[in-house]
Design a protein around this motif. Structure first.
Motif, PDB file in Angstrom:
ATOM      1  N   UNK A  22       3.286 -13.586   1.294  1.00 25.44           N
ATOM      2  CA  UNK A  22       2.930 -12.200   1.038  1.00 25.44           C
ATOM      3  C   UNK A  22       4.006 -11.584   0.160  1.00 25.44           C
ATOM      4  N   UNK A  23       3.618 -10.578  -0.619  1.00 26.38           N
ATOM      5  CA  UNK A  23       4.597  -9.867  -1.427  1.00 26.38           C
ATOM      6  C   UNK A  23       4.113  -8.453  -1.699  1.00 26.38           C
ATOM      7  N   UNK A  24       5.074  -7.574  -1.932  1.00 29.17           N
ATOM      8  CA  UNK A  24       4.796  -6.197  -2.331  1.00 29.17           C
ATOM      9  C   UNK A  24       5.533  -5.921  -3.631  1.00 29.17           C
ATOM     10  N   UNK A  25       4.900  -5.171  -4.500  1.00 30.82           N
ATOM     11  CA  UNK A  25       5.551  -4.772  -5.743  1.00 30.82           C
ATOM     12  C   UNK A  25       5.242  -3.304  -6.013  1.00 30.82           C
TER      13      UNK A  25
ATOM     14  N   UNK B  56       4.648   6.727  -6.366  1.00 30.01           N
ATOM     15  CA  UNK B  56       4.929   5.304  -6.506  1.00 30.01           C
ATOM     16  C   UNK B  56       3.676   4.523  -6.141  1.00 30.01           C
ATOM     17  N   UNK B  57       3.309   3.609  -7.021  1.00 34.26           N
ATOM     18  CA  UNK B  57       2.127   2.768  -6.751  1.00 34.26           C
ATOM     19  C   UNK B  57       2.601   1.435  -6.185  1.00 34.26           C
ATOM     20  N   UNK B  58       2.080   1.086  -5.007  1.00 34.93           N
ATOM     21  CA  UNK B  58       2.477  -0.133  -4.299  1.00 34.93           C
ATOM     22  C   UNK B  58       1.300  -1.098  -4.296  1.00 34.93           C
ATOM     23  N   UNK B  59       1.557  -2.344  -4.685  1.00 28.50           N
ATOM     24  CA  UNK B  59       0.519  -3.375  -4.766  1.00 28.50           C
ATOM     25  C   UNK B  59       0.861  -4.526  -3.834  1.00 28.50           C
ATOM     26  N   UNK B  60      -0.141  -4.961  -3.073  1.00 32.98           N
ATOM     27  CA  UNK B  60       0.036  -6.067  -2.130  1.00 32.98           C
ATOM     28  C   UNK B  60      -0.572  -7.342  -2.702  1.00 32.98           C
ATOM     29  N   UNK B  61       0.126  -8.455  -2.505  1.00 31.54           N
ATOM     30  CA  UNK B  61      -0.407  -9.774  -2.834  1.00 31.54           C
ATOM     31  C   UNK B  61      -0.133 -10.701  -1.665  1.00 31.54           C
TER      32      UNK B  61
ATOM     33  N   UNK C   8      -4.659   9.656   9.442  1.00 31.63           N
ATOM     34  CA  UNK C   8      -5.115   9.723  10.823  1.00 31.63           C
ATOM     35  C   UNK C   8      -4.462   8.692  11.713  1.00 31.63           C
ATOM     36  N   UNK C   9      -3.549   7.899  11.154  1.00 38.60           N
ATOM     37  CA  UNK C   9      -2.872   6.871  11.940  1.00 38.60           C
ATOM     38  C   UNK C   9      -3.515   5.517  11.749  1.00 38.60           C
ATOM     39  N   UNK C  10      -2.767   4.496  11.995  1.00 38.82           N
ATOM     40  CA  UNK C  10      -3.257   3.129  11.806  1.00 38.82           C
ATOM     41  C   UNK C  10      -2.616   2.488  10.592  1.00 38.82           C
ATOM     42  N   UNK C  11      -2.470   1.178  10.664  1.00 45.81           N
ATOM     43  CA  UNK C  11      -1.796   0.443   9.605  1.00 45.81           C
ATOM     44  C   UNK C  11      -2.692   0.212   8.406  1.00 45.81           C
ATOM     45  N   UNK C  12      -2.077   0.270   7.247  1.00 41.30           N
ATOM     46  CA  UNK C  12      -2.747  -0.142   6.011  1.00 41.30           C
ATOM     47  C   UNK C  12      -2.729  -1.668   5.977  1.00 41.30           C
ATOM     48  N   UNK C  13      -3.902  -2.278   5.897  1.00 43.79           N
ATOM     49  CA  UNK C  13      -4.040  -3.738   5.862  1.00 43.79           C
ATOM     50  C   UNK C  13      -4.771  -4.129   4.575  1.00 43.79           C
ATOM     51  N   UNK C  14      -4.040  -4.107   3.471  1.00 42.76           N
ATOM     52  CA  UNK C  14      -4.680  -4.315   2.171  1.00 42.76           C
ATOM     53  C   UNK C  14      -5.109  -5.752   1.932  1.00 42.76           C
ATOM     54  N   UNK C  15      -6.131  -5.898   1.104  1.00 39.46           N
ATOM     55  CA  UNK C  15      -6.540  -7.214   0.635  1.00 39.46           C
ATOM     56  C   UNK C  15      -5.640  -7.633  -0.527  1.00 39.46           C
ATOM     57  N   UNK C  16      -5.712  -8.892  -0.889  1.00 36.51           N
ATOM     58  CA  UNK C  16      -4.912  -9.401  -2.001  1.00 36.51           C
ATOM     59  C   UNK C  16      -5.203  -8.605  -3.281  1.00 36.51           C
ATOM     60  N   UNK C  17      -4.164  -8.087  -3.901  1.00 33.55           N
ATOM     61  CA  UNK C  17      -4.316  -7.332  -5.142  1.00 33.55           C
ATOM     62  C   UNK C  17      -4.603  -5.854  -4.961  1.00 33.55           C
ATOM     63  N   UNK C  18      -4.709  -5.398  -3.715  1.00 34.06           N
ATOM     64  CA  UNK C  18      -5.027  -3.990  -3.467  1.00 34.06           C
ATOM     65  C   UNK C  18      -3.796  -3.104  -3.657  1.00 34.06           C
ATOM     66  N   UNK C  19      -4.019  -1.905  -4.212  1.00 38.84           N
ATOM     67  CA  UNK C  19      -2.927  -0.970  -4.478  1.00 38.84           C
ATOM     68  C   UNK C  19      -3.219   0.398  -3.881  1.00 38.84           C
ATOM     69  N   UNK C  20      -2.146   1.134  -3.609  1.00 35.05           N
ATOM     70  CA  UNK C  20      -2.229   2.542  -3.239  1.00 35.05           C
ATOM     71  C   UNK C  20      -1.080   3.292  -3.908  1.00 35.05           C
ATOM     72  N   UNK C  21      -1.341   4.543  -4.245  1.00 33.57           N
ATOM     73  CA  UNK C  21      -0.289   5.394  -4.786  1.00 33.57           C
ATOM     74  C   UNK C  21       0.186   6.346  -3.699  1.00 33.57           C
ATOM     75  N   UNK C  22       1.491   6.397  -3.511  1.00 37.79           N
ATOM     76  CA  UNK C  22       2.089   7.254  -2.495  1.00 37.79           C
ATOM     77  C   UNK C  22       2.878   8.366  -3.170  1.00 37.79           C
TER      78      UNK C  22
END
Length: 202
Positions: A49-52, A76-81, A158-172
């Motif tokens: 797994x990695x975050x960028x 900041x945009x965070x992307x999960x792989x 509302x609470x709960x963990x972010x469980x992204x799929x491969x390549x998914x991004x969010x901006x914080x």
């Protein structure tokens, strides 16, 4: 006499030959009773797994001359792989501060208010252009930010963990504000912070 020599020569020759043949047969017999089975090519690969992010190695905030009533925001945009979705991605911070004399922790971390929100389809711009909030994740003083994954800010509205799929991004978006009421307590103080987004998979 010649006949006797000839006979003795054959006897010796036969004896040597027999010894050699016997050795080969004996060893061959042992090989015939040996059995093996093999299972080759075994490989173990650790789960990956990695975050960028898109900060370009530059701090989001570098603010000097902060006055009571001042505020600002950065994104900041965070992307999960990863090979699979993580158990969760959380945000925490390592926060430090000094007072005007440079020896104490000061009051600025305890008085600088943060509001953290996210945009699931948000832009990559660190100035938050085009950001539309999908929810507020935390409203907290900088000095009260959790400092490890276990207590970290959960990154779903509302609470709960972010469980992204491969390549998914969010901006914080991290917004800061220094209340006017803090004027008498934070003069000359400094605050530093390292924000960390961490993904874990068990």
């Amino acid at each position: 006499m010649g006949s006797t020599i000839t006979r003795m020569t054959w006897i010796v020759a036969f004896t040597v030959a027999f010894a050699l043949v016997s050795t080969l047969v004996y060893r061959g017999s042992h090989a015939a009773l040996s059995a093996t089975t093999a299972n080759a090519g075994n490989i173990w690969s650790a789960f990956g797994i990695s975050l960028s992010d898109n900060d370009g190695g530059t701090a989001l905030f570098s603010v000097s001359g902060l006055l009571p009533g001042d505020s600002g925001a950065k994104c900041l945009r965070v992307t999960y792989e990863g090979d699979d979705a993580p158990d969760g991605v959380r945000l925490y911070a390592d926060v430090d501060g000094t007072d005007s004399s440079g020896v104490g922790t000061g009051q600025l971390p305890a008085n600088l208010d943060l509001t953290i929100s996210y945009d699931g389809d948000g832009p990559a711009a660190t100035d938050c252009t085009g950001f539309v909030s999908d929810g507020t994740l935390a409203t907290v003083a900088l000095g009260s930010m959790p400092d490890d994954y276990t207590d970290g800010v959960e990154l779903t509205s509302g609470g709960g963990d972010w469980q992204p799929a491969d390549g998914e991004s969010r901006t914080f978006r991290i917004q800061y504000a220094l209340p006017i009421a803090a004027a008498a307590t934070v003069q000359g103080d400094n605050a530093t912070a390292t924000f960390t987004w961490e993904a874990q998979k068990s």
